[in-house]
Design a protein around this motif. Structure first.
Motif, short mmCIF file in Angstrom:
data_model
loop_
_atom_site.label_atom_id
_atom_site.label_comp_id
_atom_site.label_asym_id
_atom_site.label_seq_id
_atom_site.Cartn_x
_atom_site.Cartn_y
_atom_site.Cartn_z
N PRO A 94 0.84 -1.20 0.00
CA PRO A 94 0.00 0.00 0.00
C PRO A 94 0.87 1.24 0.00
CG PRO A 94 0.04 -0.95 2.18
CD PRO A 94 0.82 -1.87 1.29
N TYR A 95 0.29 2.31 -0.46
CA TYR A 95 1.04 3.55 -0.61
C TYR A 95 0.15 4.72 -0.22
CZ TYR A 95 -1.77 3.16 -4.77
OH TYR A 95 -2.82 2.99 -5.62
N GLY A 96 0.78 5.83 0.11
CA GLY A 96 0.02 7.02 0.46
C GLY A 96 -0.81 6.84 1.71
N GLU A 97 -1.50 7.87 2.08
CA GLU A 97 -2.42 7.80 3.19
C GLU A 97 -3.80 7.47 2.65
OE1 GLU A 97 -2.27 11.07 5.93
OE2 GLU A 97 -0.25 11.56 5.27
N THR A 98 -4.64 6.89 3.48
CA THR A 98 -5.98 6.51 3.06
C THR A 98 -6.71 7.67 2.41
OG1 THR A 98 -6.09 4.91 4.83
CG2 THR A 98 -8.15 5.53 3.84
N LYS A 99 -6.55 8.86 2.95
CA LYS A 99 -7.27 10.02 2.41
C LYS A 99 -6.81 10.38 1.01
CE LYS A 99 -4.21 13.35 4.54
NZ LYS A 99 -4.01 14.27 5.61
N GLU A 100 -5.68 9.84 0.56
CA GLU A 100 -5.16 10.13 -0.77
C GLU A 100 -5.63 9.13 -1.82
OE1 GLU A 100 -0.99 10.05 -0.14
OE2 GLU A 100 -0.93 12.04 0.72
N LEU A 101 -6.21 8.03 -1.41
CA LEU A 101 -6.56 6.96 -2.33
C LEU A 101 -7.99 7.09 -2.81
CD1 LEU A 101 -5.02 3.99 -0.34
CD2 LEU A 101 -3.97 5.35 -2.14
N PHE A 102 -8.25 6.58 -4.01
CA PHE A 102 -9.64 6.49 -4.42
C PHE A 102 -9.96 5.06 -4.79
CE2 PHE A 102 -7.58 7.87 -8.34
CZ PHE A 102 -8.22 7.15 -9.34
N GLY A 103 -11.23 4.70 -4.59
CA GLY A 103 -11.62 3.31 -4.71
C GLY A 103 -12.39 2.97 -5.97
N GLY A 104 -12.75 3.97 -6.74
CA GLY A 104 -13.49 3.73 -7.96
C GLY A 104 -13.96 5.03 -8.55
N PHE A 105 -14.66 4.91 -9.68
CA PHE A 105 -15.12 6.12 -10.35
C PHE A 105 -16.34 5.85 -11.21
CE2 PHE A 105 -12.39 4.02 -13.38
CZ PHE A 105 -13.07 4.17 -14.59
N TYR A 106 -17.04 6.92 -11.51
CA TYR A 106 -18.11 6.95 -12.50
C TYR A 106 -17.74 8.04 -13.49
CZ TYR A 106 -21.36 4.30 -9.54
OH TYR A 106 -21.97 3.33 -8.79
N ILE A 107 -18.05 7.84 -14.75
CA ILE A 107 -18.00 8.93 -15.71
C ILE A 107 -19.43 9.10 -16.22
CG2 ILE A 107 -17.14 9.77 -17.93
CD1 ILE A 107 -14.52 8.34 -17.35
N LEU A 108 -19.94 10.31 -16.02
CA LEU A 108 -21.31 10.63 -16.41
C LEU A 108 -21.29 11.67 -17.52
CD1 LEU A 108 -22.99 11.05 -12.90
CD2 LEU A 108 -22.61 8.96 -14.21
N ASP A 109 -22.24 11.59 -18.43
CA ASP A 109 -22.41 12.58 -19.48
C ASP A 109 -23.69 13.35 -19.14
OD1 ASP A 109 -22.13 14.06 -21.77
OD2 ASP A 109 -22.52 12.41 -23.15
N VAL A 110 -23.51 14.51 -18.54
CA VAL A 110 -24.63 15.31 -18.05
C VAL A 110 -24.52 16.74 -18.57
CG1 VAL A 110 -24.99 13.90 -15.97
CG2 VAL A 110 -23.39 15.81 -15.89
N ALA A 111 -25.58 17.51 -18.39
CA ALA A 111 -25.62 18.87 -18.94
C ALA A 111 -24.74 19.85 -18.16
CB ALA A 111 -27.05 19.37 -18.98
N THR A 112 -24.65 19.69 -16.84
CA THR A 112 -23.94 20.68 -16.03
C THR A 112 -23.22 20.02 -14.85
OG1 THR A 112 -25.80 21.02 -14.53
CG2 THR A 112 -25.73 22.41 -16.52
#
Length: 139
Positions: A71-89
């Motif tokens: 493991p690397y970095g601090e927990t607050k620096e990590l991300f666990g996943g993502f969404y990419i959305l196509d929205v108006a704003t």
């Protein structure tokens, strides 16, 4: 329409709560949210990430890249996943993020994904990227 990435960030608190939760229940809750995104026609992509302990970091702080096992970095620096959305704003992206299933202590960073059309169209590399996107059905 514009693309926005919703980056899911865990914390020690949210990761501990997630570890206590039933995997099947989590899949159902996330599945229902994903279904809402699909029905609304805004979901472009969504992925969770493996445990940070299984990852590596490539760092360019010297002359040659250095690879460090997780493991690397601090927990607050990590991300666990993502969404990419196509929205108006951005506001619409924020509204979807507020509905995202999350454990207490989690955060979601929202960032716009610039489109290839926003870059200089006479640039050789942009032309190549556009051609690749056309060939792969992404334009």
């Amino acid at each position: 329409m514009a693309k926005y990435m919703l980056i899911m960030r865990g914390s020690d608190e949210s990761n501990a709560k997630m570890a206590e939760a039933s995997f099947d229940e989590m899949l159902e809750v996330v599945g229902r949210f994903n279904e809402e995104l699909i029905k609304a026609g805004v979901l472009v992509a969504a992925e969770g990430l493996d445990d940070a302990a299984q990852g590596v970091v490539v760092e360019w702080s010297g002359e040659t890249p250095v690879v460090t096992d997780g493991p690397y970095g601090e927990t607050k620096e990590l991300f666990g996943g993502f969404y990419i959305l196509d929205v108006a704003t951005k506001d619409e992206a924020v509204e979807w993020a507020k509905r995202m299933p999350a454990f207490p202590g989690a955060k979601c960073e929202i960032r716009r994904v610039p489109g290839v059309d926003e870059f200089p169209q006479d640039n050789e590399w942009i032309k190549k990227e556009k051609a690749w996107r056309e060939q792969t059905g992404q334009l």
